[in-house]
Design a protein around this motif. Structure first.
Motif, PDB file in Angstrom:
ATOM      1  N   UNK A   2       0.839  -1.202   0.000  1.00  0.00           N
ATOM      2  CA  UNK A   2       0.000   0.000   0.000  1.00  0.00           C
ATOM      3  C   UNK A   2       0.873   1.250   0.000  1.00  0.00           C
ATOM      4  N   UNK A   3       0.420   2.292  -0.701  1.00  0.00           N
ATOM      5  CA  UNK A   3       1.189   3.537  -0.705  1.00  0.00           C
ATOM      6  C   UNK A   3       1.318   4.111   0.697  1.00  0.00           C
ATOM      7  N   UNK A   4       2.462   4.704   0.972  1.00  0.00           N
ATOM      8  CA  UNK A   4       2.689   5.249   2.313  1.00  0.00           C
ATOM      9  C   UNK A   4       2.162   6.682   2.437  1.00  0.00           C
ATOM     10  N   UNK A   5       2.000   7.363   1.296  1.00  0.00           N
ATOM     11  CA  UNK A   5       1.516   8.749   1.349  1.00  0.00           C
ATOM     12  C   UNK A   5       0.006   8.780   1.537  1.00  0.00           C
ATOM     13  N   UNK A   6      -0.492   9.866   2.092  1.00  0.00           N
ATOM     14  CA  UNK A   6      -1.932  10.055   2.243  1.00  0.00           C
ATOM     15  C   UNK A   6      -2.469  10.595   0.928  1.00  0.00           C
ATOM     16  N   UNK A   7      -3.117   9.724   0.140  1.00  0.00           N
ATOM     17  CA  UNK A   7      -3.557  10.107  -1.198  1.00  0.00           C
ATOM     18  C   UNK A   7      -4.637  11.178  -1.173  1.00  0.00           C
ATOM     19  N   UNK A   8      -5.334  11.350  -0.052  1.00  0.00           N
ATOM     20  CA  UNK A   8      -6.383  12.357   0.008  1.00  0.00           C
ATOM     21  C   UNK A   8      -5.820  13.769  -0.101  1.00  0.00           C
ATOM     22  N   UNK A   9      -4.527  13.912   0.105  1.00  0.00           N
ATOM     23  CA  UNK A   9      -3.912  15.236   0.045  1.00  0.00           C
ATOM     24  C   UNK A   9      -3.330  15.565  -1.330  1.00  0.00           C
ATOM     25  N   UNK A  10      -3.353  14.620  -2.246  1.00  0.00           N
ATOM     26  CA  UNK A  10      -2.796  14.861  -3.576  1.00  0.00           C
ATOM     27  C   UNK A  10      -3.886  15.453  -4.476  1.00  0.00           C
ATOM     28  N   UNK A  11      -3.606  16.682  -4.935  1.00  0.00           N
ATOM     29  CA  UNK A  11      -4.555  17.392  -5.796  1.00  0.00           C
ATOM     30  C   UNK A  11      -3.781  17.883  -7.014  1.00  0.00           C
ATOM     31  N   UNK A  12      -4.183  17.413  -8.179  1.00  0.00           N
ATOM     32  CA  UNK A  12      -3.412  17.646  -9.400  1.00  0.00           C
ATOM     33  C   UNK A  12      -4.204  18.482 -10.401  1.00  0.00           C
ATOM     34  N   UNK A  13      -3.528  19.456 -10.977  1.00  0.00           N
ATOM     35  CA  UNK A  13      -4.099  20.257 -12.066  1.00  0.00           C
ATOM     36  C   UNK A  13      -3.242  20.016 -13.306  1.00  0.00           C
ATOM     37  N   UNK A  14      -3.872  19.515 -14.375  1.00  0.00           N
ATOM     38  CA  UNK A  14      -3.195  19.280 -15.643  1.00  0.00           C
ATOM     39  C   UNK A  14      -3.482  20.485 -16.537  1.00  0.00           C
ATOM     40  N   UNK A  15      -2.437  21.055 -17.145  1.00  0.00           N
ATOM     41  CA  UNK A  15      -2.588  22.313 -17.871  1.00  0.00           C
ATOM     42  C   UNK A  15      -2.032  22.231 -19.292  1.00  0.00           C
ATOM     43  N   UNK A  16      -2.838  22.745 -20.241  1.00  0.00           N
ATOM     44  CA  UNK A  16      -2.373  22.975 -21.604  1.00  0.00           C
ATOM     45  C   UNK A  16      -2.774  24.392 -21.994  1.00  0.00           C
ATOM     46  N   UNK A  17      -2.827  24.696 -23.272  1.00  0.00           N
ATOM     47  CA  UNK A  17      -3.125  26.063 -23.687  1.00  0.00           C
ATOM     48  C   UNK A  17      -4.607  26.408 -23.572  1.00  0.00           C
ATOM     49  N   UNK A  18      -5.475  25.666 -24.257  1.00  0.00           N
ATOM     50  CA  UNK A  18      -6.890  26.024 -24.304  1.00  0.00           C
ATOM     51  C   UNK A  18      -7.810  25.170 -23.470  1.00  0.00           C
ATOM     52  N   UNK A  19      -7.300  24.080 -22.903  1.00  0.00           N
ATOM     53  CA  UNK A  19      -8.071  23.174 -22.039  1.00  0.00           C
ATOM     54  C   UNK A  19      -9.204  22.471 -22.780  1.00  0.00           C
ATOM     55  N   UNK A  20      -8.939  22.086 -24.051  1.00  0.00           N
ATOM     56  CA  UNK A  20      -9.932  21.276 -24.765  1.00  0.00           C
ATOM     57  C   UNK A  20      -9.341  19.999 -25.364  1.00  0.00           C
ATOM     58  N   UNK A  21      -8.021  19.870 -25.402  1.00  0.00           N
ATOM     59  CA  UNK A  21      -7.407  18.666 -25.984  1.00  0.00           C
ATOM     60  C   UNK A  21      -6.547  17.912 -24.969  1.00  0.00           C
ATOM     61  N   UNK A  22      -5.338  18.408 -24.752  1.00  0.00           N
ATOM     62  CA  UNK A  22      -4.381  17.668 -23.925  1.00  0.00           C
ATOM     63  C   UNK A  22      -4.748  17.621 -22.452  1.00  0.00           C
ATOM     64  N   UNK A  23      -5.079  18.760 -21.861  1.00  0.00           N
ATOM     65  CA  UNK A  23      -5.312  18.752 -20.409  1.00  0.00           C
ATOM     66  C   UNK A  23      -6.596  18.036 -19.996  1.00  0.00           C
ATOM     67  N   UNK A  24      -7.720  18.157 -20.732  1.00  0.00           N
ATOM     68  CA  UNK A  24      -8.875  17.362 -20.297  1.00  0.00           C
ATOM     69  C   UNK A  24      -8.640  15.863 -20.485  1.00  0.00           C
ATOM     70  N   UNK A  25      -7.881  15.498 -21.539  1.00  0.00           N
ATOM     71  CA  UNK A  25      -7.546  14.088 -21.716  1.00  0.00           C
ATOM     72  C   UNK A  25      -6.623  13.642 -20.584  1.00  0.00           C
ATOM     73  N   UNK A  26      -5.636  14.463 -20.257  1.00  0.00           N
ATOM     74  CA  UNK A  26      -4.727  14.136 -19.156  1.00  0.00           C
ATOM     75  C   UNK A  26      -5.460  14.010 -17.839  1.00  0.00           C
ATOM     76  N   UNK A  27      -6.391  14.920 -17.594  1.00  0.00           N
ATOM     77  CA  UNK A  27      -7.209  14.854 -16.376  1.00  0.00           C
ATOM     78  C   UNK A  27      -7.964  13.533 -16.309  1.00  0.00           C
ATOM     79  N   UNK A  28      -8.632  13.178 -17.401  1.00  0.00           N
ATOM     80  CA  UNK A  28      -9.453  11.962 -17.435  1.00  0.00           C
ATOM     81  C   UNK A  28      -8.596  10.709 -17.272  1.00  0.00           C
ATOM     82  N   UNK A  29      -7.474  10.668 -17.970  1.00  0.00           N
ATOM     83  CA  UNK A  29      -6.592   9.492 -17.924  1.00  0.00           C
ATOM     84  C   UNK A  29      -5.959   9.349 -16.541  1.00  0.00           C
ATOM     85  N   UNK A  30      -5.447  10.439 -15.978  1.00  0.00           N
ATOM     86  CA  UNK A  30      -4.823  10.374 -14.649  1.00  0.00           C
ATOM     87  C   UNK A  30      -5.838   9.933 -13.598  1.00  0.00           C
TER      88      UNK A  30
END
Length: 160
Positions: A2-30
């Motif tokens: 089991x992971x040792x870190x508290x996963x409830x504290x991990x908050x990730x923002x994926x960023x690209x230029x317009x937020x319609x191609x790479x970053x929403x796909x990255x958000x969904x995949x992650x």
């Protein structure tokens, strides 16, 4: 193991230029891969520019995610100053967006701001917007690799 870190504290923002191609796909995949690995993290996405605020992801992004069984349902938004305090990790899709993020990052920022590719091979995620459909598939496969590399780095390798 089991992971040792508290996963409830991990908050990730994926960023690209317009937020319609790479970053929403990255958000969904992650989010999808984290869930498959039993990790409860918060994932969102945003763009450094406000060109598409309020829009749904590009139809090619949605089609690629659906093809792989990855749920996607975000709406484009622009990065806000508060994101640098709200998120623990801000992942830029490429060097231009990383520079843009660093230029608006407030002095009291608590988020780690990095090129997402720095967790694996240092490569940027190319913008598929003006290319062919296979560009979206390539971005998807890169997001899978980068998601696993990021989660391995933050929580420890899935093989340990």
């Amino acid at each position: 193991m089991a992971p040792s870190n508290d996963s409830s504290e991990v908050k990730v923002l994926v960023v690209c230029l317009g937020n319609i191609c790479r970053s929403p796909m990255g958000e969904a995949v992650l989010q999808h891969i984290a869930k498959e690995r039993g990790l409860n993290i918060t994932v969102d996405s945003a763009g450094t520019a406000g060109y598409h605020v309020g829009e749904e992801p590009d139809e090619r992004t949605v089609a690629t995610c659906k093809k792989h069984g990855v749920p996607i349902g975000s709406h484009a938004r622009q990065v806000a100053t508060s994101d640098f305090l709200k998120f623990t990790h801000i992942l830029a899709s490429d060097e231009n967006n990383l520079r843009n993020l660093q230029s608006v990052k407030p002095g009291n920022a608590t988020a780690s701001v990095r090129l997402w590719g720095s967790y694996l091979d240092g490569l940027p995620i190319p913008d598929p917007y003006y290319g062919k459909a296979n560009g979206f598939e390539n971005v998807y496969q890169q997001c899978v690799r980068l998601s696993n590399a990021f989660l391995d780095d933050v929580f420890g390798s899935k093989d340990s």
